[in-house]
Design an enzyme around this catalytic site. Structure first.
Site, short mmCIF file in Angstrom:
data_model
loop_
_atom_site.label_atom_id
_atom_site.label_comp_id
_atom_site.label_asym_id
_atom_site.label_seq_id
_atom_site.Cartn_x
_atom_site.Cartn_y
_atom_site.Cartn_z
CE LYS A 174 -1.97 2.16 3.38
NZ LYS A 174 -1.73 3.89 2.46
N GLY A 227 6.83 4.66 8.37
CA GLY A 227 6.02 5.51 8.41
C GLY A 227 6.39 6.31 9.91
CB SER A 228 4.16 8.61 12.07
OG SER A 228 3.01 7.99 11.95
CB THR A 229 6.73 6.88 16.23
OG1 THR A 229 7.99 6.83 15.76
CG2 THR A 229 6.62 6.16 17.46
N GLY A 232 2.91 3.31 13.56
CA GLY A 232 3.47 2.03 13.88
C GLY A 232 2.93 1.34 15.33
CD GLU A 249 13.50 0.50 8.96
OE1 GLU A 249 14.07 1.28 9.43
OE2 GLU A 249 13.94 -0.61 8.79
CB CYS A 283 12.73 8.52 8.56
SG CYS A 283 13.75 7.59 7.43
CD GLU A 382 9.90 12.05 11.99
OE1 GLU A 382 8.70 11.74 12.51
OE2 GLU A 382 10.75 11.59 11.64
P1 NAD Z 1 2.16 7.77 8.36
O1 NAD Z 1 2.45 6.92 9.65
O2 NAD Z 1 0.98 8.78 8.50
O3 NAD Z 1 1.75 7.08 7.22
C1 NAD Z 1 2.69 5.87 6.60
C2 NAD Z 1 1.83 5.00 5.75
O4 NAD Z 1 0.98 4.11 6.88
C3 NAD Z 1 0.83 5.70 4.79
O5 NAD Z 1 0.58 4.66 3.67
C4 NAD Z 1 -0.71 5.73 5.56
O6 NAD Z 1 -1.71 5.44 4.62
C5 NAD Z 1 -0.52 4.53 6.28
N1 NAD Z 1 -1.26 4.41 7.54
C6 NAD Z 1 -2.07 5.22 8.02
N2 NAD Z 1 -2.54 5.10 9.44
C7 NAD Z 1 -2.39 3.59 9.28
C8 NAD Z 1 -3.20 2.74 10.13
N3 NAD Z 1 -3.67 2.88 11.02
N4 NAD Z 1 -2.91 1.40 9.62
C9 NAD Z 1 -2.17 1.05 8.65
N5 NAD Z 1 -1.65 1.96 7.79
C10 NAD Z 1 -1.81 3.40 8.29
O7 NAD Z 1 3.54 8.54 8.05
P2 NAD Z 1 3.64 9.71 6.71
O8 NAD Z 1 3.01 10.93 7.49
O9 NAD Z 1 2.90 9.20 5.60
O10 NAD Z 1 5.19 9.68 6.77
C11 NAD Z 1 5.98 10.35 7.33
C12 NAD Z 1 6.59 9.52 8.70
O11 NAD Z 1 7.31 8.43 8.12
C13 NAD Z 1 7.40 10.25 9.45
O12 NAD Z 1 7.26 9.94 10.90
C14 NAD Z 1 9.05 9.68 8.94
O13 NAD Z 1 10.06 9.69 9.85
C15 NAD Z 1 8.55 8.23 8.74
N6 NAD Z 1 9.60 7.50 8.05
C16 NAD Z 1 10.43 6.51 8.33
C17 NAD Z 1 11.36 5.97 7.73
C18 NAD Z 1 12.34 4.93 8.13
O14 NAD Z 1 12.92 4.21 7.48
N7 NAD Z 1 12.51 4.82 9.37
C19 NAD Z 1 11.62 6.62 6.35
C20 NAD Z 1 10.70 7.54 5.82
C21 NAD Z 1 9.77 8.08 6.61
#
Ligand code: NAD
Length: 488
Positions: A174, A227-229, A232, A249, A283, A382
């Protein structure tokens, strides 16, 4: 440019079962690029079923044949480099020079690396007891769910898919609802390359529905999430039903320490790259500069001058060095942190606002440098934008304490000519990655991931191949006596 806007399920491009669509916006001028099919829960179910059906045959293919398809895809990505770069730039706001010279080649490199890896990820033989062959095999998990964010959609498609497929899994990925276009195009190239139906499924949709369904689906054996913590944590909860394997991640708040003996100009240039590349939406960004008091004035003067000179503009212009952030709500969030910086007693040294004029129609934020204290919100949260805090220190102990004053532990950097100090800090910094006299260098062979609330598991190299496999121990008796207890 012709765009693919449907869902890839079982080798076909399908509309959403619910018939719903999601608008995709160009962050440069807020215009709507297109709309795409929204994957709903039932679409995810279909994708998981297709992947499960494809798995036995995919797994049974010789590893070299799986790798061959990934190698073919890497070459196709290079052939379509200009088109993919233009698409990524349009959808994300990445300056075209970055999309063309970083995102696309790095994406091809990851598919190529894991194409080569497929038949080189070997098992082990344990020298256990005489008369026994004890060997360890790495088995694919089956169907893996993959959820990625909007900041590097093309690259993360490769980071997630390439090792999973090389290891013999089938995937349901996704992309973010905000930036799905380049991933859909990669899906088309995969079909053209000859990936069997069902092996790769792409289901753009909202996190709360499509993402949640992937995380909780009983047919998914592993979920890999970037994605975000906060999200996660939700994934961990949702995945508990069938105790899926999980890889996370998550966010970061990278400390970037500049010691008194650092090469100042290298530190200035490297620190700008650490935070401002990709509008700070990384990130691993070096978002907390921690600089020795004796050189702080000189460093800040040069660094703020550089930050203020960064060319913002149309991402499709090859001269543009910084594009917009990816969405309007995100722009507003970054600007909110400019206000928090001042509220908490900090000082904005440059930037701190959205530019006027032509750029006001897009989601731009000026490169922003703030002086702040280690416990301020801007040093703890962040921000994920072109926004960096500067804090000073006197002793090495103090520098380390400030660096480790965070819940995160992903990227980190330090600038010094002192070899002993460099290695001491590399050991003591609470982070998954440390860059010394450089920042944000990545390679498909070098493990990538975090500690603390930055998540667990590693992307890249042999480490990620272990993430996408189960370890199986097999014992063969070729000459040992059977245990005597029940021998009659
Ligand atoms: P996000 O957590 O809002 O979304 C990430 C993904 O998760 C999207 O596809 C979103 O649709 C999906 N998502 C949202 N809610 C969900 C749920 N309840 N269940 C399952 N999936 C869900 O993050 P974002 O705003 O898209 O991205 C930014 C974040 O990603 C920042 O915190 C950044 O640090 C992190 N990030 C981490 C890394 C790493 O490798 N550690 C790399 C890039 C970005």
């Amino acid at each position: 440019m012709r765009l693919q806007t449907e869902l890839l399920i079982d080798g076909e491009w399908r509309p959403s079962r619910g018939g719903s669509r999601i608008e995709v916006t160009n962050p440069y001028d807020s215009s709507v690029i297109c709309d795409i099919a929204e994957a709903r829960g039932q679409d995810v179910d279909d994708a998981v079923a297709a992947a499960a059906q494809a798995f036995p045959k995919w797994r049974a293919l010789p590893a070299m044949a799986r790798g061959g398809l990934l190698l073919k895809l890497a070459a196709m990505i290079e052939e379509h480099a200009d088109e993919l770069a233009a698409l990524e730039s349009l959808d994300t706001g990445h300056p075209i020079r970055d999309a063309r010279h970083l995102d696309v080649p790095r994406t091809a490199a990851v598919f190529r690396y894991f194409g080569g890896m497929a038949d080189k990820f070997e098992g082990r033989v344990i020298p256990a007891y005489p008369g026994f062959l004890s060997y360890v095999d790495n088995e694919p998990i089956g169907v893996v769910g993959q959820i990625v964010p909007w900041n590097f959609p093309l690259m993360f498609t490769s980071w997630k898919m390439a090792p999973a497929l090389a290891a013999g899994n089938c995937v349901v990925l996704k992309p973010s609802e905000l930036t799905p276009l380049s991933t859909l195009r990669i899906g088309e190239l995969m079909m053209e390359a000859g990936f069997p139906r069902g092996v790769v499924n792409i289901v753009p949709g909202f996190g709360q529905e499509a993402g949640q369904r992937i995380a909780e689906h009983p047919g998914v054996g592993k979920v890999a999430f970037t994605g975000s913590t906060a999200t996660g944590r939700r994934i961990v909860e949702a995945s508990s039903g069938n105790l899926k394997k999980i890889q996370l991640e998550l966010g970061g708040k990278g400390p970037n320490i500049i010691f008194k003996d650092a090469n100042l100009q290298d530190a200035v240039n490297g620190s700008a790259w650490a935070i401002f590349h990709n509008q700070g939406q990384a990130c691993i960004a070096g978002s907390r500069i921690i600089v020795h008091e004796d050189i702080a004035d000189a460093f800040i003067a040069r660094f703020t001058e550089l930050a203020a000179s960064i060319r913002l503009g149309d991402p499709s212009d090859p001269d543009t060095e910084m594009g917009p952030v990816t969405s309007r709500p995100h722009q507003e969030r970054v600007l909110q942190y400019c206000a928090y910086a001042v509220e908490d007693g900090g000082e904005i040294l440059t930037g701190g606002r959205a530019p006027d004029g032509d750029l006001a129609k897009g989601f731009f934020v000026e490169p922003t440098v703030v002086r702040a204290a280690p416990d301020d919100r801007v040093c703890q949260d962040e921000v994920f934008g072109p926004f960096v805090s500067v804090t000073t220190f006197r002793t090495d102990e103090e520098a380390l304490e400030i660096a480790n004053n965070t819940i995160y532990g992903l990227g980190s950097g330090l600038w010094t000519e002192d070899l002993r100090r460099a290695h001491r800090f590399a050991r003591e910094i609470h982070a998954g990655m440390v860059w010394i006299n450089c920042y944000k260098v990545v390679h498909p062979g070098s493990p990538f991931g975090g500690v603390g609330e930055s998540g667990y598991g590693r992307e890249m190299g042999f480490d990620v191949m272990r993430e996408y496999t189960h370890t199986k121990s097999v014992w063969v008796n070729y000459g040992a006596d059977i245990e005597p207890y029940y021998v009659r």
